[in-house]
Write an enzyme that holds these catalytic residues in place. Sequence first.
Site, PDB file in Angstrom:
ATOM      1  N   GLY A   1     -75.319 -98.198 -18.005  1.00  7.49           N
ATOM      2  CA  GLY A   1     -75.815 -99.006 -19.110  1.00  7.49           C
ATOM      3  C   GLY A   1     -76.542-100.244 -18.618  1.00  7.49           C
ATOM      4  O   GLY A   1     -77.112-100.255 -17.533  1.00  7.49           O
TER       5      GLY A   1
ATOM      6  N   THR B   1     -78.394 -94.547 -14.782  1.00  2.60           N
ATOM      7  CA  THR B   1     -77.472 -94.497 -13.649  1.00  2.60           C
ATOM      8  C   THR B   1     -76.720 -93.181 -13.608  1.00  2.60           C
ATOM      9  O   THR B   1     -76.386 -92.634 -14.652  1.00  2.60           O
ATOM     10  CB  THR B   1     -76.406 -95.610 -13.776  1.00  2.60           C
TER      11      THR B   1
END
Length: 328
Positions: A240, A188
Amino acid sequence: MLGVKNSAAAALLPNNSTPIANLPIVISTWDFGIAANQAAWKVLSTGGRALDAVEQGVWVPEADVKNQTVGYGGLPDRDGRVTLDACIMDESGNCGSVAALEHIMHPISVARKVMENTPHVMLAGDGALQFALENGFKKVNLLTPEAEKAWKEWLVTAKYSPVMNIENKSYDKAAPQRLPGNQYNHDTIGMLALDAKGNLSGACTTSGMAYKLHGRIGDSPIIGAGLFVDNEIGGATSTGVGEEVIRNVGSFLVVELMRQGYPPEEACKEAVMRIIKKKPQTAKEIQVGFLALNKKGEYGAYAIQKGFSFAVCNREKQDILIPGKSYY
């Protein structure tokens, strides 16, 4: 109920705080956030809007063929299909999102179109692609030769089975930086910007976990999980393993904690601790990190594992990279 900090604790500032005199400011996750921030800074430094800054900032990793965790060049799902998730949120609370979008280079811009041109917040899959094409986006092949090669190598030993997190089981125990969601195994870019007018916006975009089940959606396109912005208080984003962020509505939690007086770093830490307390064994083998920026221009971050870093760009310096604090 969320705990309320006492007045002394609420007055604490994170070590990595920035005074409001340094506005505008943009922060983002991971080392590739430096280049993304610099693109956003071109907008902010000339008095531009935070919303334009975060969109143009995350265009950089979305189009980076060497980045296998965001956009073009991203590693595919276990069927060999590159599916992208993204969301964006402005200072007025408007938001847009796309999930499981294929064949489009810049999903963040499709998410912005959803926000501005439809009554909806999220479009997914074929519907998101149809909307993108109808709005002038070009269809491209996102699966690069390098990503396809990596996928085919994975297929040699992979078992196609809907086992939870099976894609995360093969990391090297001796290399914690490769834990799911960590330094070399993350998925991300989240970006937050505060412009010269004091308005906040945020963006989050990803190609998701490598070799995920087809159709898997993480936290990145979900408002309140991967991203949340409240122009009265601040904004937060995450990186994450998205499943745990979703279960705790992580970014919304961080912003609400800041509303109650927590400095950004302490708010991020409390959100991380919620994950650890609920699933202590799972937390030992995954990474989740939160990044936050408040209305004063103060920022902070906290993660489960070592290895999380975030980039900061302000008037003083445009290439700051800070190692985030962590529980382990």
